[in-house]
Design a protein around this motif. Structure first.
Motif, PDB file in Angstrom:
ATOM      1  N   CYS A  21       0.855  -1.184   0.000  1.00  5.50           N
ATOM      2  CA  CYS A  21       0.000   0.000   0.000  1.00  5.50           C
ATOM      3  C   CYS A  21       0.889   1.232   0.000  1.00  5.50           C
ATOM      4  O   CYS A  21       1.827   1.334   0.794  1.00  5.50           O
ATOM      5  CB  CYS A  21      -0.915  -0.012   1.227  1.00  5.50           C
ATOM      6  SG  CYS A  21      -2.016   1.398   1.294  1.00  5.50           S
ATOM      7  N   LYS A  24      -0.736   5.348   4.055  1.00  8.95           N
ATOM      8  CA  LYS A  24      -0.513   4.856   5.412  1.00  8.95           C
ATOM      9  C   LYS A  24      -1.483   3.741   5.750  1.00  8.95           C
ATOM     10  O   LYS A  24      -2.536   3.603   5.143  1.00  8.95           O
ATOM     11  CB  LYS A  24      -0.621   6.000   6.410  1.00  8.95           C
ATOM     12  CG  LYS A  24      -2.033   6.415   6.775  1.00  8.95           C
ATOM     13  CD  LYS A  24      -2.005   7.409   7.902  1.00  8.95           C
ATOM     14  CE  LYS A  24      -2.959   7.184   9.008  1.00  8.95           C
ATOM     15  NZ  LYS A  24      -3.319   5.943   9.520  1.00  8.95           N
ATOM     16  N   SER A  25      -1.153   2.974   6.751  1.00  6.97           N
ATOM     17  CA  SER A  25      -2.023   1.900   7.198  1.00  6.97           C
ATOM     18  C   SER A  25      -3.297   2.486   7.806  1.00  6.97           C
ATOM     19  O   SER A  25      -3.267   3.578   8.380  1.00  6.97           O
ATOM     20  CB  SER A  25      -1.290   1.058   8.231  1.00  6.97           C
ATOM     21  OG  SER A  25      -2.130   0.063   8.744  1.00  6.97           O
TER      22      SER A  25
END
Length: 158
Positions: A21, A24-25
């Protein structure tokens, strides 16, 4: 002279198990995320209540608040709009029309409009991949400015 050789093929994308990704998480949520989600809920509620899709509200929100690039904000807004559309369908599917003996949803209108909506989505997705980022941004600004001006004028009439 002989024609130039074709360019080498692009490397294949990594398998999904190795994909990373770029944003950001999701977890843990911070204050920035909480404010962004709250604004997204408000924008979706306003769009649903006014009968518009909501892209004109959600795309700038995803870009300015969440920091997504334009190429990611547009498809993400479509997913949010899809969720709102499914919720609206669930709420209105069995409701009767207020003045006629038929359903509230005019399915024949939806069947007439949907092919052109799908065609527009396909063309837009293709152009989003082809055009440079600055051109996509410029086109979004022009479209949203035109839409906002038209909406403001309609609101002042009433």
């Amino acid at each position: 002279p002989p024609p130039p050789p074709p360019p080498p093929p692009a490397p294949p994308p990594p398998p999904l198990s190795e994909a990373k990704c770029a944003h950001k998480s999701l977890l843990p949520l911070d204050l920035h995320d909480t404010v962004g989600f709250s604004l997204t809920i408000v924008a979706s509620a306003l769009a649903s209540g006014s009968g518009i899709g909501g892209g004109g509200l959600l795309i700038p929100l995803l870009i300015l608040v969440f920091g997504f690039p334009e190429r990611r904000a547009t498809p993400l807004s479509n997913v949010v709009i899809l969720g709102g559309a499914v919720a609206n369908l669930g709420f209105n599917l069995c409701k009767p029309h207020p003045s006629r003996r038929k359903p509230l949803i005019a399915f024949e209108v939806a069947l007439m409009m949907e092919p052109m909506t799908m065609l527009g989505a396909l063309v837009g997705t293709t152009l989003n991949k082809i055009f440079p980022s600055w051109l996509t941004t410029l086109m979004l600004v022009l479209l949203l400015s035109f839409t906002a001006r038209r909406t403001w004028a309609k609101g002042r009439e009433r």
